[in-house]
Design a protein around this motif. Structure first.
Motif, PDB file in Angstrom:
ATOM      1  N   SER A   1      -6.033  18.890 -23.597  1.00  0.00           N
ATOM      2  CA  SER A   1      -6.459  19.521 -22.344  1.00  0.00           C
ATOM      3  C   SER A   1      -7.820  19.021 -21.886  1.00  0.00           C
ATOM      4  O   SER A   1      -8.137  19.057 -20.691  1.00  0.00           O
ATOM      5  N   LYS A   2      -8.635  18.569 -22.834  1.00  0.00           N
ATOM      6  CA  LYS A   2      -9.960  18.039 -22.482  1.00  0.00           C
ATOM      7  C   LYS A   2      -9.882  16.582 -22.033  1.00  0.00           C
ATOM      8  O   LYS A   2     -10.435  16.208 -20.999  1.00  0.00           O
ATOM      9  N   LEU A   3      -9.213  15.746 -22.815  1.00  0.00           N
ATOM     10  CA  LEU A   3      -9.117  14.329 -22.490  1.00  0.00           C
ATOM     11  C   LEU A   3      -7.770  14.038 -21.835  1.00  0.00           C
ATOM     12  O   LEU A   3      -6.867  13.466 -22.433  1.00  0.00           O
ATOM     13  N   THR A   4      -7.653  14.446 -20.608  1.00  0.00           N
ATOM     14  CA  THR A   4      -6.447  14.182 -19.833  1.00  0.00           C
ATOM     15  C   THR A   4      -6.478  12.744 -19.306  1.00  0.00           C
ATOM     16  O   THR A   4      -7.539  12.100 -19.298  1.00  0.00           O
ATOM     17  N   PRO A   5      -5.339  12.203 -18.858  1.00  0.00           N
ATOM     18  CA  PRO A   5      -5.347  10.855 -18.263  1.00  0.00           C
ATOM     19  C   PRO A   5      -6.329  10.731 -17.110  1.00  0.00           C
ATOM     20  O   PRO A   5      -6.975   9.684 -16.947  1.00  0.00           O
ATOM     21  N   GLN A   6      -6.466  11.776 -16.309  1.00  0.00           N
ATOM     22  CA  GLN A   6      -7.421  11.736 -15.208  1.00  0.00           C
ATOM     23  C   GLN A   6      -8.850  11.634 -15.720  1.00  0.00           C
ATOM     24  O   GLN A   6      -9.684  10.909 -15.147  1.00  0.00           O
ATOM     25  N   CYS A   7      -9.128  12.343 -16.821  1.00  0.00           N
ATOM     26  CA  CYS A   7     -10.460  12.288 -17.418  1.00  0.00           C
ATOM     27  C   CYS A   7     -10.753  10.887 -17.950  1.00  0.00           C
ATOM     28  O   CYS A   7     -11.860  10.369 -17.781  1.00  0.00           O
ATOM     29  N   VAL A   8      -9.763  10.261 -18.574  1.00  0.00           N
ATOM     30  CA  VAL A   8      -9.941   8.901 -19.103  1.00  0.00           C
ATOM     31  C   VAL A   8     -10.217   7.922 -17.969  1.00  0.00           C
ATOM     32  O   VAL A   8     -11.081   7.050 -18.074  1.00  0.00           O
ATOM     33  N   VAL A   9      -9.484   8.065 -16.855  1.00  0.00           N
ATOM     34  CA  VAL A   9      -9.707   7.197 -15.689  1.00  0.00           C
ATOM     35  C   VAL A   9     -11.117   7.389 -15.144  1.00  0.00           C
ATOM     36  O   VAL A   9     -11.808   6.404 -14.821  1.00  0.00           O
ATOM     37  N   CYS A  10     -11.563   8.614 -15.053  1.00  0.00           N
ATOM     38  CA  CYS A  10     -12.915   8.898 -14.561  1.00  0.00           C
ATOM     39  C   CYS A  10     -13.972   8.276 -15.470  1.00  0.00           C
ATOM     40  O   CYS A  10     -14.970   7.718 -14.986  1.00  0.00           O
ATOM     41  N   ILE A  11     -13.767   8.361 -16.789  1.00  0.00           N
ATOM     42  CA  ILE A  11     -14.704   7.747 -17.728  1.00  0.00           C
ATOM     43  C   ILE A  11     -14.731   6.231 -17.536  1.00  0.00           C
ATOM     44  O   ILE A  11     -15.802   5.606 -17.524  1.00  0.00           O
ATOM     45  N   GLY A  12     -13.544   5.623 -17.371  1.00  0.00           N
ATOM     46  CA  GLY A  12     -13.481   4.185 -17.156  1.00  0.00           C
ATOM     47  C   GLY A  12     -14.189   3.765 -15.880  1.00  0.00           C
ATOM     48  O   GLY A  12     -14.940   2.777 -15.878  1.00  0.00           O
ATOM     49  N   VAL A  13     -13.972   4.498 -14.794  1.00  0.00           N
ATOM     50  CA  VAL A  13     -14.641   4.180 -13.519  1.00  0.00           C
ATOM     51  C   VAL A  13     -16.148   4.351 -13.653  1.00  0.00           C
ATOM     52  O   VAL A  13     -16.938   3.526 -13.151  1.00  0.00           O
ATOM     53  N   PHE A  14     -16.575   5.412 -14.341  1.00  0.00           N
ATOM     54  CA  PHE A  14     -18.012   5.634 -14.544  1.00  0.00           C
ATOM     55  C   PHE A  14     -18.641   4.493 -15.332  1.00  0.00           C
ATOM     56  O   PHE A  14     -19.747   4.032 -15.015  1.00  0.00           O
ATOM     57  N   ILE A  15     -17.944   4.007 -16.357  1.00  0.00           N
ATOM     58  CA  ILE A  15     -18.463   2.893 -17.155  1.00  0.00           C
ATOM     59  C   ILE A  15     -18.627   1.644 -16.292  1.00  0.00           C
ATOM     60  O   ILE A  15     -19.642   0.943 -16.362  1.00  0.00           O
ATOM     61  N   ILE A  16     -17.623   1.363 -15.445  1.00  0.00           N
ATOM     62  CA  ILE A  16     -17.695   0.181 -14.579  1.00  0.00           C
ATOM     63  C   ILE A  16     -18.878   0.283 -13.617  1.00  0.00           C
ATOM     64  O   ILE A  16     -19.661  -0.668 -13.468  1.00  0.00           O
ATOM     65  N   ILE A  17     -19.036   1.440 -12.977  1.00  0.00           N
ATOM     66  CA  ILE A  17     -20.138   1.614 -12.026  1.00  0.00           C
ATOM     67  C   ILE A  17     -21.482   1.568 -12.745  1.00  0.00           C
ATOM     68  O   ILE A  17     -22.435   0.925 -12.277  1.00  0.00           O
ATOM     69  N   ARG A  18     -21.554   2.237 -13.879  1.00  0.00           N
ATOM     70  CA  ARG A  18     -22.810   2.313 -14.647  1.00  0.00           C
ATOM     71  C   ARG A  18     -23.297   0.939 -15.083  1.00  0.00           C
ATOM     72  O   ARG A  18     -24.501   0.652 -15.046  1.00  0.00           O
ATOM     73  N   CYS A  19     -22.368   0.075 -15.481  1.00  0.00           N
ATOM     74  CA  CYS A  19     -22.758  -1.211 -16.068  1.00  0.00           C
ATOM     75  C   CYS A  19     -22.806  -2.359 -15.062  1.00  0.00           C
ATOM     76  O   CYS A  19     -23.488  -3.359 -15.316  1.00  0.00           O
ATOM     77  N   SER A  20     -22.102  -2.231 -13.956  1.00  0.00           N
ATOM     78  CA  SER A  20     -22.030  -3.346 -13.013  1.00  0.00           C
ATOM     79  C   SER A  20     -23.100  -3.307 -11.937  1.00  0.00           C
ATOM     80  O   SER A  20     -23.287  -4.291 -11.213  1.00  0.00           O
ATOM     81  N   THR A  21     -23.809  -2.193 -11.817  1.00  0.00           N
ATOM     82  CA  THR A  21     -24.783  -2.053 -10.733  1.00  0.00           C
ATOM     83  C   THR A  21     -26.232  -2.187 -11.189  1.00  0.00           C
ATOM     84  O   THR A  21     -27.133  -2.184 -10.341  1.00  0.00           O
ATOM     85  N   VAL A  22     -26.466  -2.340 -12.488  1.00  0.00           N
ATOM     86  CA  VAL A  22     -27.840  -2.327 -12.976  1.00  0.00           C
ATOM     87  C   VAL A  22     -28.494  -3.706 -12.963  1.00  0.00           C
ATOM     88  O   VAL A  22     -29.711  -3.834 -12.797  1.00  0.00           O
ATOM     89  N   LEU A  23     -27.722  -4.779 -13.093  1.00  0.00           N
ATOM     90  CA  LEU A  23     -28.296  -6.109 -13.268  1.00  0.00           C
ATOM     91  C   LEU A  23     -28.702  -6.835 -11.981  1.00  0.00           C
ATOM     92  O   LEU A  23     -29.642  -7.632 -12.018  1.00  0.00           O
ATOM     93  N   PRO A  24     -28.015  -6.644 -10.850  1.00  0.00           N
ATOM     94  CA  PRO A  24     -28.429  -7.378  -9.641  1.00  0.00           C
ATOM     95  C   PRO A  24     -29.890  -7.219  -9.282  1.00  0.00           C
ATOM     96  O   PRO A  24     -30.477  -8.106  -8.643  1.00  0.00           O
ATOM     97  N   VAL A  25     -30.507  -6.104  -9.673  1.00  0.00           N
ATOM     98  CA  VAL A  25     -31.919  -5.860  -9.344  1.00  0.00           C
ATOM     99  C   VAL A  25     -32.808  -6.982  -9.863  1.00  0.00           C
ATOM    100  O   VAL A  25     -33.741  -7.421  -9.185  1.00  0.00           O
TER     101      VAL A  25
END
Length: 291
Positions: A136-160
């Motif tokens: 009930s905690k780690l639903t497929p939707q939760c896993v997708v949200c974690i994956g999207v958060f990881i992509i945004i978190r890691c892909s936006t920090v280096l261009p600076v």
């Protein structure tokens, strides 16, 4: 006019040294490196295929494992073209824009790999500490949200910091030891690199530091939960579910720490040692993220 054009071309390019002194046999040297790449990419493709086809593996733990395989493949593919161009065609020149693009993908996938490992240990922590509410905690939707958060978190920090590199003047040597890495490129600049250095330290501390601390704290909770299990068999069964993740953490962090130690404390060693250590590490998806 010819001299001016040559100067502009040199300023817009870097040169990869390959393995100094072994240019005549670099075609043969390429064989073990290609084997490393094939093993890494082939192994990750096999993992992805099995997870995709086996319905019983459609669970959060294996979704995170698929994410880890994708980041490993991204890391390998980021360095593969450069290595093959050097060994097969002796093409050592690399344009600045291509070098910056390679730099972005190498460091971004390295950050993603660390973040996915943190997500995996969080999955194991929930599964062992609160197994009744795991689904009930780690639903497929939760896993997708974690994956999207990881992509945004890691892909936006280096261009600076990467967008600043084309503005630097490079009056020193334009020769890089191996793949385009941020810490190697900025050391060749004659401009003020203070912002890049400080920002790089921030990224290492905030991303790798936080991820490492999160992994450590998660395993502390896991160990506490395991010790609360009454039966010895139950303890072993709970710990056995963490073995693969522990191996993945070691595969990432041990080469990173080893290569980092060589770069920082063994600078007097032959450049061959630095290069031969760095290339297999990058080909297997464990390129350290020095910033």
């Amino acid at each position: 006019m010819t001299t001016s054009n040559l100067s502009i071309e040199q300023l817009a390019s870097f040169y990869l040294s390959g393995i100094p002194g072994y240019e005549d046999v670099q075609h043969f040297i390429s064989i073990p490196f290609c084997v490393f790449y094939l093993i890494g990419i082939g192994g990750n493709c096999t993992v992805l295929h099995i997870i995709h086809t086996d319905k019983s593996l459609h669970e959060p733990m294996y979704y995170f494992l698929a994410m880890l395989s994708l980041t490993d493949m991204g890391m390998s593919i980021s360095t593969l073209p450069t290595v093959l161009r050097i060994f097969w065609f002796d093409a050592k020149q690399i344009e600045m824009n291509i070098c910056i693009a390679q730099m972005y993908f190498i460091h971004t996938f390295s950050l993603m790999e660390s973040a996915v490992l943190l997500a995996m240990v969080f999955d194991r922590c929930v599964a062992i500490s609160d197994p009744l509410r795991y689904s009930s905690k780690l639903t497929p939707q939760c896993v997708v949200c974690i994956g999207v958060f990881i992509i945004i978190r890691c892909s936006t920090v280096l261009p600076v910091v990467l967008v600043r590199i084309p503005t630097f003047s490079f009056c020193h040597s334009h020769v890089l030891s191996h793949s385009c890495l941020h810490q190697d490129v900025i050391l060749l600049a004659c401009s003020d690199i203070s912002f890049n250095v400080l920002y790089g330290l921030f990224v290492v501390a905030f991303y790798w530091g936080v991820d490492s601390l999160g992994i450590f704290l998660s395993y502390t909770f896991i160990l506490h939960s395991v010790l609360c299990i009454a039966s010895r068999g139950g303890k072993l069964k709970a710990l056995s579910t963490c073995v693969s993740h522990i191996c993945a953490v070691l595969v990432l962090y041990v080469p990173m720490i080893g290569l980092s130690s060589v770069h920082r404390f063994a600078k007097h060693f032959s450049s061959i040692i630095h290069i031969t250590m760095a290339e297999p590490v990058s080909s297997t998806g464990s390129q350290p993220n020095y910033l």
